[in-house]
Design a protein around this motif. Structure first.
Motif, PDB file in Angstrom:
ATOM      1  N   GLN A  34     -12.575  -4.529  -5.757  1.00 40.00           N
ATOM      2  CA  GLN A  34     -13.956  -4.601  -6.213  1.00 40.00           C
ATOM      3  C   GLN A  34     -14.002  -5.004  -7.688  1.00 40.00           C
ATOM      4  O   GLN A  34     -13.049  -4.768  -8.437  1.00 40.00           O
ATOM      5  CB  GLN A  34     -14.640  -3.250  -6.031  1.00 40.00           C
ATOM      6  CG  GLN A  34     -14.657  -2.756  -4.595  1.00 40.00           C
ATOM      7  CD  GLN A  34     -15.466  -3.678  -3.692  1.00 40.00           C
ATOM      8  OE1 GLN A  34     -16.671  -3.798  -3.855  1.00 40.00           O
ATOM      9  NE2 GLN A  34     -14.804  -4.330  -2.752  1.00 40.00           N
ATOM     10  N   LYS A  66     -11.834  -4.855  -0.242  1.00 43.97           N
ATOM     11  CA  LYS A  66     -12.586  -5.469   0.844  1.00 43.97           C
ATOM     12  C   LYS A  66     -11.962  -6.827   1.136  1.00 43.97           C
ATOM     13  O   LYS A  66     -11.889  -7.678   0.252  1.00 43.97           O
ATOM     14  CB  LYS A  66     -14.065  -5.621   0.468  1.00 43.97           C
ATOM     15  CG  LYS A  66     -14.813  -4.293   0.401  1.00 43.97           C
ATOM     16  CD  LYS A  66     -16.303  -4.496   0.186  1.00 43.97           C
ATOM     17  CE  LYS A  66     -17.030  -3.160   0.193  1.00 43.97           C
ATOM     18  NZ  LYS A  66     -18.491  -3.320  -0.031  1.00 43.97           N
ATOM     19  N   ASN A  67     -11.493  -6.967   2.364  1.00 42.13           N
ATOM     20  CA  ASN A  67     -10.792  -8.196   2.769  1.00 42.13           C
ATOM     21  C   ASN A  67      -9.614  -8.489   1.850  1.00 42.13           C
ATOM     22  O   ASN A  67      -9.333  -9.649   1.512  1.00 42.13           O
ATOM     23  CB  ASN A  67     -11.761  -9.383   2.791  1.00 42.13           C
ATOM     24  CG  ASN A  67     -12.907  -9.198   3.763  1.00 42.13           C
ATOM     25  OD1 ASN A  67     -12.705  -8.705   4.876  1.00 42.13           O
ATOM     26  ND2 ASN A  67     -14.108  -9.581   3.356  1.00 42.13           N
TER      27      ASN A  67
END
Length: 290
Positions: free
Chosen positions: A199, A194-195
């Motif tokens: 995670q 994510k971005n």
């Protein structure tokens, strides 16, 4: 006779050689220390002790003894490929990328597989924890990964005072599936970015690689690299960023221009590369034993 513009081909080969999800993007890069395809560095000496409420002066002055090291980078060579009309191809980058795709993928996989084997501990030891999975037995007679197994690895890291920042766990896809079986909603995106950031779970940045080393299912001892009869147990391995390194050396392109028998140009590549633990500390593994 005109020759191919090798700089164009090599530049395209190395473009995005380490894609974003690759665990090799998250290790120390020692490429700047490479000269003549040899890595020149030093094995760092012992850290100083800390005195608490000391009353004895002067405090001892102890030299830090670093051991010089010279490591020759491994040589990775691709098999050759026939290329039709290479001069036209090198003017169109999409076609060039297509021709080079097989060489790039083969080199990517081979270098990453060698690195994964180097980063995974040989066996369970004080500074190199190897955790046995404790889940239920799968169809192949191997135990599945559980959340408790990841927490057990975290505890071993904590006990060794491994820095909590930049810990990474590289899951075997079978272990990813094990977590999804526990809770699909919680773990279906565990190895996604994510971005541009992986995670996190239990203090580890979660990554995935399909060519992790094999272990003996009974003894949890790592099989030799490219063993003819590797162990049957799959593994996930962990590392702390400051404790592992990679180094890239030269990339060379070979060509046979206008081969009369093949009516084509033949090209091949080799690449120098090495990846190793720095102190044999801060690395660990979780293994699906029998």
């Amino acid at each position: 006779m005109a020759t191919l513009n090798k700089q164009i081909w090599i530049k395209q080969l190395m473009k995005n050689f380490y894609p974003d999800p690759s665990f090799l993007n998250f290790v120390k890069n020692f490429s700047a220390l490479v000269e003549y395809d040899k890595l020149t560095m030093a094995e760092v000496g012992v850290d100083p002790n800390v005195l608490i409420n000391n009353t004895t002066y002067p405090i001892d002055v102890l030299p830090r003894v670093d051991t010089p090291l010279e490591i020759t980078l491994d040589l990775f060579e691709t098999e050759n490929t026939l290329v039709r009309r290479p001069e036209a191809i090198e003017l169109a980058y999409d076609k060039l990328e297509s021709v080079l795709y097989g060489h790039k993928q083969s080199l990517r996989t081979s270098t990453a597989r060698k690195a994964a084997h180097a980063f995974a501990p040989a066996n369970d030891d004080t500074y190199t924890p190897v955790i046995a999975c404790t889940g239920e037995v799968d169809a192949n007679g191997l135990k599945r990964l559980t959340v408790n197994d990841i927490l057990a690895l975290k505890r071993r890291y904590d006990d060794l005072d491994i820095p909590k920042e930049d810990r990474y766990l590289v899951l075997d896809p079978k272990h990813t599936e094990d977590l999804m079986l526990i809770d699909l909603k919680s773990f279906k995106d565990i190895t996604d970015f994510k971005n541009g950031v992986p995670q996190r779970f239990a203090g580890f940045n979660m990554l995935e690689f399909s060519k992790n080393p094999k272990y003996d299912a009974a003894t949890l001892v790592k099989s030799a690299f490219d063993s003819v009869t590797p162990g049957t147990a799959h593994s996930s391995f962990a590392f702390q960023k400051e404790e592992v390194m990679r180094a890239d050396g030269t990339v060379h392109m070979y060509e046979t221009k206008d081969d009369p028998k093949e009516r084509a140009t033949i090209v091949g590549f080799d690449k120098r590369f090495i990846a190793l633990p720095i102190r044999n500390k801060g690395i660990g593994a979780i293994v699906s034993g029998s």
